[in-house]
Scaffold this active site. Structure first.
Site, PDB file in Angstrom:
ATOM      1  N   LYS A  38       0.810  -1.218   0.220  1.00  0.00           N
ATOM      2  CA  LYS A  38       0.003  -0.064   0.142  1.00  0.00           C
ATOM      3  C   LYS A  38       0.739   1.232   0.205  1.00  0.00           C
ATOM      4  CE  LYS A  38      -0.578  -0.146   5.045  1.00  0.00           C
ATOM      5  NZ  LYS A  38      -1.311  -0.798   6.045  1.00  0.00           N
ATOM      6  N   ARG A 132      -7.398  -0.905  16.764  1.00  0.00           N
ATOM      7  CA  ARG A 132      -7.741  -0.455  15.260  1.00  0.00           C
ATOM      8  C   ARG A 132      -8.757  -1.486  14.882  1.00  0.00           C
ATOM      9  NH1 ARG A 132      -3.771   0.717  10.222  1.00  0.00           N
ATOM     10  NH2 ARG A 132      -4.542  -1.637   9.764  1.00  0.00           N
TER      11      ARG A 132
HETATM   12  C1  PLP Z   1      -0.412  -1.548   6.669  1.00  0.00           C
HETATM   13  C2  PLP Z   1      -0.713  -2.683   7.385  1.00  0.00           C
HETATM   14  C3  PLP Z   1       0.367  -3.815   7.319  1.00  0.00           C
HETATM   15  C4  PLP Z   1       1.657  -3.287   7.048  1.00  0.00           C
HETATM   16  O1  PLP Z   1       2.316  -2.675   8.078  1.00  0.00           O
HETATM   17  P1  PLP Z   1       3.970  -2.293   7.875  1.00  0.00           P
HETATM   18  O2  PLP Z   1       4.036  -1.530   9.425  1.00  0.00           O
HETATM   19  O3  PLP Z   1       4.249  -1.458   6.883  1.00  0.00           O
HETATM   20  O4  PLP Z   1       4.540  -3.497   7.982  1.00  0.00           O
HETATM   21  C5  PLP Z   1      -0.203  -4.882   7.748  1.00  0.00           C
HETATM   22  N1  PLP Z   1      -1.187  -5.387   8.202  1.00  0.00           N
HETATM   23  C6  PLP Z   1      -2.404  -4.305   8.183  1.00  0.00           C
HETATM   24  C7  PLP Z   1      -3.725  -4.634   8.179  1.00  0.00           C
HETATM   25  C8  PLP Z   1      -1.979  -3.274   7.738  1.00  0.00           C
HETATM   26  O5  PLP Z   1      -2.972  -2.017   7.559  1.00  0.00           O
END
Ligand code: PLP
Length: 366
Positions: A38, A132
Protein backbone atom coordinates in the site's frame (compact mmCIF):
# COMPACT_ATOMS: atom_id res chain seq x y z
CA UNK A 1 19.04 10.43 -20.09
CA UNK A 2 17.24 13.51 -18.83
CA UNK A 3 17.07 13.79 -15.07
CA UNK A 4 13.56 14.54 -13.87
CA UNK A 5 13.17 16.61 -10.74
CA UNK A 6 11.91 16.02 -8.19
CA UNK A 7 12.33 12.29 -8.56
CA UNK A 8 12.13 9.23 -6.36
CA UNK A 9 14.85 6.70 -7.12
CA UNK A 10 13.86 3.16 -6.24
CA UNK A 11 16.52 0.45 -5.95
CA UNK A 12 14.56 -2.67 -6.90
CA UNK A 13 17.43 -5.04 -6.14
CA UNK A 14 17.63 -3.76 -2.58
CA UNK A 15 13.91 -4.30 -2.07
CA UNK A 16 14.24 -7.81 -3.46
CA UNK A 17 17.17 -8.53 -1.14
CA UNK A 18 15.24 -7.19 1.86
CA UNK A 19 12.32 -9.46 1.01
CA UNK A 20 14.64 -12.44 0.57
CA UNK A 21 16.42 -11.84 3.87
CA UNK A 22 13.15 -11.41 5.76
CA UNK A 23 11.72 -14.54 4.14
CA UNK A 24 14.79 -16.47 5.30
CA UNK A 25 14.68 -14.98 8.80
CA UNK A 26 10.98 -15.58 9.46
CA UNK A 27 11.02 -18.83 7.53
CA UNK A 28 13.34 -20.29 10.18
CA UNK A 29 10.35 -20.53 12.51
CA UNK A 30 7.76 -21.40 9.88
CA UNK A 31 6.42 -17.90 9.28
CA UNK A 32 5.40 -16.97 5.73
CA UNK A 33 5.24 -13.38 4.53
CA UNK A 34 2.71 -11.15 2.87
CA UNK A 35 4.48 -8.27 1.12
CA UNK A 36 2.41 -5.16 1.84
CA UNK A 37 2.22 -2.86 -1.16
CA UNK A 38 0.00 0.00 0.00
CA UNK A 39 2.80 2.49 0.74
CA UNK A 40 3.95 2.17 -2.87
CA UNK A 41 0.40 2.20 -4.29
CA UNK A 42 0.81 -1.34 -5.58
CA UNK A 43 3.64 -0.28 -7.88
CA UNK A 44 4.07 -3.35 -10.13
CA UNK A 45 7.89 -3.10 -10.43
CA UNK A 46 8.33 -2.90 -6.66
CA UNK A 47 5.84 -5.67 -6.03
CA UNK A 48 7.58 -7.87 -8.60
CA UNK A 49 10.81 -7.31 -6.63
CA UNK A 50 9.04 -8.44 -3.43
CA UNK A 51 7.81 -11.56 -5.22
CA UNK A 52 11.28 -12.33 -6.57
CA UNK A 53 12.44 -12.04 -2.98
CA UNK A 54 10.07 -14.84 -2.06
CA UNK A 55 6.99 -13.37 -0.37
CA UNK A 56 4.07 -15.74 -0.77
CA UNK A 57 1.21 -13.19 -0.83
CA UNK A 58 0.80 -9.54 -1.76
CA UNK A 59 -1.44 -7.56 0.58
CA UNK A 60 -2.84 -4.09 0.08
CA UNK A 61 -5.46 -1.98 1.81
CA UNK A 62 -6.82 -0.59 -1.45
CA UNK A 63 -8.76 -2.61 -3.97
CA UNK A 64 -7.68 -0.19 -6.70
CA UNK A 65 -4.02 -1.04 -6.05
CA UNK A 66 -4.74 -4.77 -6.31
CA UNK A 67 -6.59 -4.24 -9.57
CA UNK A 68 -3.66 -2.21 -10.88
CA UNK A 69 -1.19 -5.01 -10.05
CA UNK A 70 -3.42 -7.57 -11.75
CA UNK A 71 -3.79 -5.39 -14.83
CA UNK A 72 0.03 -5.21 -14.93
CA UNK A 73 0.11 -9.00 -15.14
CA UNK A 74 1.32 -9.86 -11.63
CA UNK A 75 0.22 -13.31 -10.56
CA UNK A 76 0.15 -14.21 -6.87
CA UNK A 77 -2.35 -14.54 -4.04
CA UNK A 78 -3.77 -11.08 -3.41
CA UNK A 79 -4.92 -10.16 0.07
CA UNK A 80 -7.12 -7.16 0.88
CA UNK A 81 -6.22 -5.67 4.25
CA UNK A 82 -9.26 -3.40 4.61
CA UNK A 83 -12.66 -4.55 3.41
CA UNK A 84 -15.57 -2.17 2.81
CA UNK A 85 -19.18 -3.31 2.52
CA UNK A 86 -19.75 -1.14 -0.55
CA UNK A 87 -16.92 -2.91 -2.42
CA UNK A 88 -18.00 -6.47 -1.64
CA UNK A 89 -18.79 -7.40 -5.24
CA UNK A 90 -15.44 -6.16 -6.57
CA UNK A 91 -13.57 -7.71 -3.65
CA UNK A 92 -14.90 -11.14 -4.53
CA UNK A 93 -14.02 -10.50 -8.16
CA UNK A 94 -10.42 -9.34 -7.67
CA UNK A 95 -9.15 -10.60 -4.35
CA UNK A 96 -8.25 -14.09 -3.14
CA UNK A 97 -8.34 -13.43 0.60
CA UNK A 98 -9.83 -10.50 2.51
CA UNK A 99 -9.36 -9.43 6.13
CA UNK A 100 -12.67 -8.91 7.90
CA UNK A 101 -14.26 -7.80 11.15
CA UNK A 102 -17.96 -7.28 10.33
CA UNK A 103 -20.66 -9.92 9.78
CA UNK A 104 -22.66 -7.63 7.55
CA UNK A 105 -19.70 -7.36 5.20
CA UNK A 106 -19.07 -11.13 5.33
CA UNK A 107 -22.69 -11.79 4.38
CA UNK A 108 -22.33 -9.48 1.39
CA UNK A 109 -19.08 -11.21 0.38
CA UNK A 110 -20.80 -14.59 0.57
CA UNK A 111 -23.73 -13.28 -1.46
CA UNK A 112 -21.47 -12.07 -4.27
CA UNK A 113 -19.31 -15.17 -4.10
CA UNK A 114 -22.44 -17.20 -4.76
CA UNK A 115 -23.38 -14.90 -7.63
CA UNK A 116 -19.90 -15.30 -9.13
CA UNK A 117 -19.83 -19.03 -8.38
CA UNK A 118 -16.74 -18.70 -6.26
CA UNK A 119 -15.55 -19.44 -2.80
CA UNK A 120 -14.03 -16.34 -1.21
CA UNK A 121 -11.36 -16.82 1.47
CA UNK A 122 -11.44 -14.73 4.61
CA UNK A 123 -9.21 -14.03 7.58
CA UNK A 124 -11.00 -12.71 10.66
CA UNK A 125 -9.04 -10.03 12.50
CA UNK A 126 -9.08 -10.16 16.29
CA UNK A 127 -8.72 -7.10 18.54
CA UNK A 128 -5.63 -7.68 20.71
CA UNK A 129 -5.43 -4.24 22.30
CA UNK A 130 -4.28 -1.69 19.73
CA UNK A 131 -7.90 -0.66 19.11
CA UNK A 132 -7.88 -0.40 15.38
CA UNK A 133 -9.66 -3.22 13.52
CA UNK A 134 -10.65 -6.50 15.15
CA UNK A 135 -13.40 -8.59 16.72
CA UNK A 136 -13.10 -8.50 20.52
CA UNK A 137 -11.89 -11.89 21.85
CA UNK A 138 -15.08 -12.27 23.90
CA UNK A 139 -17.19 -11.92 20.75
CA UNK A 140 -15.05 -14.20 18.61
CA UNK A 141 -16.81 -17.56 19.04
CA UNK A 142 -20.30 -16.32 18.05
CA UNK A 143 -18.71 -14.33 15.22
CA UNK A 144 -16.93 -17.40 13.88
CA UNK A 145 -20.10 -19.48 14.25
CA UNK A 146 -21.91 -17.14 11.88
CA UNK A 147 -18.93 -16.84 9.54
CA UNK A 148 -18.53 -20.58 9.00
CA UNK A 149 -22.26 -20.84 8.33
CA UNK A 150 -21.91 -18.61 5.26
CA UNK A 151 -21.81 -21.10 2.41
CA UNK A 152 -19.61 -19.30 -0.11
CA UNK A 153 -16.89 -18.17 2.24
CA UNK A 154 -13.91 -20.18 3.43
CA UNK A 155 -12.47 -19.14 6.77
CA UNK A 156 -8.73 -19.64 6.28
CA UNK A 157 -7.37 -17.97 9.37
CA UNK A 158 -7.25 -15.43 12.14
CA UNK A 159 -5.05 -12.38 12.41
CA UNK A 160 -4.34 -9.31 14.46
CA UNK A 161 -2.81 -5.91 13.94
CA UNK A 162 -0.83 -4.01 16.55
CA UNK A 163 1.32 -0.87 16.86
CA UNK A 164 -0.80 1.13 14.41
CA UNK A 165 -3.28 3.19 16.42
CA UNK A 166 -2.74 2.53 20.09
CA UNK A 167 1.01 1.99 19.91
CA UNK A 168 0.64 -1.42 21.56
CA UNK A 169 3.67 -3.66 20.93
CA UNK A 170 3.40 -7.25 19.82
CA UNK A 171 4.70 -9.24 22.78
CA UNK A 172 4.73 -12.68 24.34
CA UNK A 173 1.39 -12.10 26.00
CA UNK A 174 -0.72 -10.87 23.07
CA UNK A 175 0.88 -13.32 20.61
CA UNK A 176 0.23 -16.25 22.94
CA UNK A 177 -3.31 -15.01 23.48
CA UNK A 178 -3.85 -15.10 19.73
CA UNK A 179 -2.47 -18.64 19.54
CA UNK A 180 -4.79 -19.72 22.34
CA UNK A 181 -7.79 -18.23 20.52
CA UNK A 182 -6.79 -20.13 17.38
CA UNK A 183 -6.66 -23.41 19.30
CA UNK A 184 -10.02 -22.75 20.96
CA UNK A 185 -11.76 -21.82 17.72
CA UNK A 186 -10.36 -24.89 15.95
CA UNK A 187 -11.59 -27.15 18.74
CA UNK A 188 -14.97 -25.53 19.12
CA UNK A 189 -15.75 -25.62 15.40
CA UNK A 190 -13.76 -28.69 14.37
CA UNK A 191 -11.83 -26.88 11.69
CA UNK A 192 -8.24 -26.17 10.73
CA UNK A 193 -7.05 -22.59 10.35
CA UNK A 194 -4.12 -22.37 7.97
CA UNK A 195 -3.09 -18.69 8.08
CA UNK A 196 -2.42 -17.17 11.48
CA UNK A 197 -1.26 -13.67 10.67
CA UNK A 198 0.27 -12.23 13.83
CA UNK A 199 1.08 -8.72 12.69
CA UNK A 200 3.29 -6.39 10.70
CA UNK A 201 6.77 -4.85 10.71
CA UNK A 202 6.33 -4.17 14.43
CA UNK A 203 6.58 -7.91 15.20
CA UNK A 204 10.36 -8.07 14.71
CA UNK A 205 11.43 -7.65 18.35
CA UNK A 206 8.84 -10.14 19.52
CA UNK A 207 10.06 -12.62 16.92
CA UNK A 208 13.72 -12.19 17.87
CA UNK A 209 12.96 -12.62 21.57
CA UNK A 210 10.30 -15.31 21.60
CA UNK A 211 11.24 -18.88 22.53
CA UNK A 212 8.27 -20.17 20.51
CA UNK A 213 6.05 -18.50 17.93
CA UNK A 214 3.08 -20.66 18.90
CA UNK A 215 0.49 -20.83 16.16
CA UNK A 216 1.67 -17.65 14.42
CA UNK A 217 2.70 -18.65 10.89
CA UNK A 218 2.36 -15.43 8.89
CA UNK A 219 3.27 -11.74 9.04
CA UNK A 220 2.29 -8.84 6.78
CA UNK A 221 5.33 -6.66 6.08
CA UNK A 222 5.47 -3.30 4.35
CA UNK A 223 7.99 -1.00 5.98
CA UNK A 224 10.47 -3.75 6.90
CA UNK A 225 10.77 -4.78 3.25
CA UNK A 226 10.72 -1.28 1.78
CA UNK A 227 12.77 0.67 4.32
CA UNK A 228 14.56 -2.11 6.21
CA UNK A 229 13.21 -1.13 9.61
CA UNK A 230 11.07 -2.59 12.36
CA UNK A 231 8.38 -0.20 13.51
CA UNK A 232 8.31 -0.36 17.31
CA UNK A 233 11.42 1.81 17.69
CA UNK A 234 12.25 2.22 13.99
CA UNK A 235 15.59 0.46 14.31
CA UNK A 236 17.27 -0.80 11.17
CA UNK A 237 17.03 -4.59 10.86
CA UNK A 238 20.58 -6.00 10.60
CA UNK A 239 21.54 -6.87 7.04
CA UNK A 240 18.70 -4.97 5.37
CA UNK A 241 18.95 -2.01 3.01
CA UNK A 242 17.53 1.18 4.51
CA UNK A 243 18.14 3.48 1.54
CA UNK A 244 16.21 1.74 -1.23
CA UNK A 245 14.25 4.96 -1.78
CA UNK A 246 15.91 8.32 -2.33
CA UNK A 247 14.16 11.59 -3.03
CA UNK A 248 16.06 14.09 -5.16
CA UNK A 249 15.05 17.73 -5.61
CA UNK A 250 16.42 20.79 -7.38
CA UNK A 251 17.81 24.01 -5.96
CA UNK A 252 15.90 26.96 -7.45
CA UNK A 253 17.28 29.77 -5.27
CA UNK A 254 20.52 30.10 -3.31
CA UNK A 255 21.28 33.31 -1.41
CA UNK A 256 22.68 34.70 1.77
CA UNK A 257 19.79 36.03 3.86
CA UNK A 258 19.14 37.05 7.45
CA UNK A 259 17.82 34.18 9.60
CA UNK A 260 15.18 36.47 11.14
CA UNK A 261 12.20 37.45 8.93
CA UNK A 262 11.65 41.23 8.82
CA UNK A 263 8.37 43.23 8.78
CA UNK A 264 5.16 42.89 10.82
CA UNK A 265 4.45 39.35 12.11
CA UNK A 266 1.32 37.43 11.08
CA UNK A 267 0.49 33.82 10.18
CA UNK A 268 2.52 31.59 7.89
CA UNK A 269 1.01 29.62 4.96
CA UNK A 270 -0.40 27.00 7.32
CA UNK A 271 -1.93 29.25 9.95
CA UNK A 272 0.87 29.23 12.51
CA UNK A 273 2.73 32.22 13.89
CA UNK A 274 6.34 31.08 13.63
CA UNK A 275 9.30 32.23 15.67
CA UNK A 276 12.96 31.99 14.75
CA UNK A 277 16.32 32.16 16.48
CA UNK A 278 18.55 34.95 15.19
CA UNK A 279 21.65 33.32 13.75
CA UNK A 280 22.68 36.31 11.68
CA UNK A 281 23.27 36.13 7.95
CA UNK A 282 23.15 32.56 6.63
CA UNK A 283 23.52 30.90 3.28
CA UNK A 284 20.15 29.34 2.39
CA UNK A 285 18.69 27.44 -0.52
CA UNK A 286 15.19 26.83 -1.81
CA UNK A 287 14.24 23.48 -3.37
CA UNK A 288 11.38 22.91 -5.81
CA UNK A 289 9.63 20.49 -3.45
CA UNK A 290 6.91 21.09 -0.91
CA UNK A 291 4.21 19.81 1.36
CA UNK A 292 2.01 18.98 -1.58
CA UNK A 293 4.62 16.38 -2.57
CA UNK A 294 5.96 14.94 0.62
CA UNK A 295 5.78 14.84 4.42
CA UNK A 296 8.69 17.21 4.97
CA UNK A 297 9.17 16.14 8.61
CA UNK A 298 9.96 12.64 7.28
CA UNK A 299 12.91 13.80 5.14
CA UNK A 300 16.57 13.60 6.12
CA UNK A 301 19.16 15.26 3.87
CA UNK A 302 21.95 12.87 2.87
CA UNK A 303 24.46 15.59 3.42
CA UNK A 304 24.49 16.12 7.16
CA UNK A 305 25.74 19.66 6.69
CA UNK A 306 22.36 20.64 5.27
CA UNK A 307 19.44 21.39 7.61
CA UNK A 308 15.76 21.76 6.75
CA UNK A 309 14.51 25.16 7.93
CA UNK A 310 10.90 24.74 6.89
CA UNK A 311 8.54 24.36 3.98
CA UNK A 312 5.39 25.60 2.33
CA UNK A 313 3.22 23.91 -0.30
CA UNK A 314 5.82 24.11 -3.05
CA UNK A 315 9.06 25.30 -1.47
CA UNK A 316 11.49 23.65 0.89
CA UNK A 317 14.02 25.87 2.68
CA UNK A 318 17.48 24.65 3.58
CA UNK A 319 20.22 26.16 5.69
CA UNK A 320 23.24 25.57 3.44
CA UNK A 321 25.79 27.64 5.36
CA UNK A 322 28.07 24.59 5.81
CA UNK A 323 27.55 23.26 2.30
CA UNK A 324 26.96 25.98 -0.28
CA UNK A 325 24.57 25.03 -3.09
CA UNK A 326 24.13 26.49 -6.54
CA UNK A 327 20.96 26.96 -8.55
CA UNK A 328 20.36 23.74 -10.46
CA UNK A 329 22.13 21.51 -7.91
CA UNK A 330 20.47 18.28 -6.80
CA UNK A 331 19.85 17.52 -3.12
CA UNK A 332 19.17 13.96 -1.96
CA UNK A 333 17.01 12.87 0.98
CA UNK A 334 16.19 9.67 2.84
CA UNK A 335 12.49 9.14 3.54
CA UNK A 336 10.60 7.70 6.46
CA UNK A 337 7.35 5.77 5.96
CA UNK A 338 5.14 8.88 5.99
CA UNK A 339 7.36 10.69 3.52
CA UNK A 340 7.49 7.62 1.26
CA UNK A 341 3.69 7.29 1.34
CA UNK A 342 3.26 10.93 0.33
CA UNK A 343 6.04 10.93 -2.28
CA UNK A 344 4.64 7.82 -3.97
CA UNK A 345 1.23 9.51 -4.07
CA UNK A 346 2.41 12.87 -5.46
CA UNK A 347 1.82 13.19 -9.20
CA UNK A 348 4.64 15.75 -9.31
CA UNK A 349 7.36 13.33 -8.26
CA UNK A 350 8.78 11.18 -11.03
CA UNK A 351 9.41 7.57 -10.04
CA UNK A 352 12.61 6.10 -11.39
CA UNK A 353 13.28 2.39 -10.93
CA UNK A 354 16.89 1.31 -10.70
CA UNK A 355 17.53 -2.31 -11.62
CA UNK A 356 21.08 -2.76 -10.41
CA UNK A 357 22.84 -6.08 -10.80
CA UNK A 358 20.16 -8.37 -9.47
CA UNK A 359 20.48 -12.14 -9.68
CA UNK A 360 17.93 -13.37 -12.18
CA UNK A 361 17.02 -16.43 -10.18
CA UNK A 362 13.72 -16.38 -8.34
CA UNK A 363 13.85 -17.35 -4.70
CA UNK A 364 11.65 -20.12 -3.38
CA UNK A 365 8.43 -18.85 -1.78
CA UNK A 366 8.70 -18.94 1.99
C1 PLP B 1 -0.37 -1.46 6.57
C2 PLP B 1 -0.69 -2.75 7.17
C3 PLP B 1 0.33 -3.69 7.37
C4 PLP B 1 1.79 -3.42 7.05
O1 PLP B 1 2.34 -2.58 8.02
P1 PLP B 1 3.93 -2.29 8.04
O2 PLP B 1 4.13 -1.57 9.30
O3 PLP B 1 4.22 -1.47 6.83
O4 PLP B 1 4.60 -3.60 8.00
C5 PLP B 1 -0.03 -4.92 7.90
N1 PLP B 1 -1.30 -5.20 8.22
C6 PLP B 1 -2.30 -4.33 8.06
C7 PLP B 1 -3.69 -4.71 8.43
C8 PLP B 1 -2.04 -3.07 7.52
O5 PLP B 1 -3.04 -2.20 7.36
Amino acid sequence: MQAFLPRLEIALTQIQENARLLCALYGQKGISLMGVSKAVLGDPAIVAAMLRGGVRFIADSRLENIQKMQAAGLVTQFVLLRTALSQAEAVVQSVDISLNTELETLRKLSYYAQAQQKQHQVIVMVEMGDLREGVLPGDLAPFIKETVALPHLKLVGLGCNLACYGGIKPDERNMQALSTLVNRIEQAFQLRLTVISGGNSANYEWYQATPAVGRINNLRLGEAILLGRETVSRKAIPGLHTHAFQLIAEVIESKQKPSLPFGTRGQDAFGHVPSFPDRGLRQRAILALGRQDVLVSGLTPHNQQLAILGSSSDHLLLDSEQHPLRVGDEVTFDLDYGALLAAMTSPFIRKQWLQGSSPAATSQPC
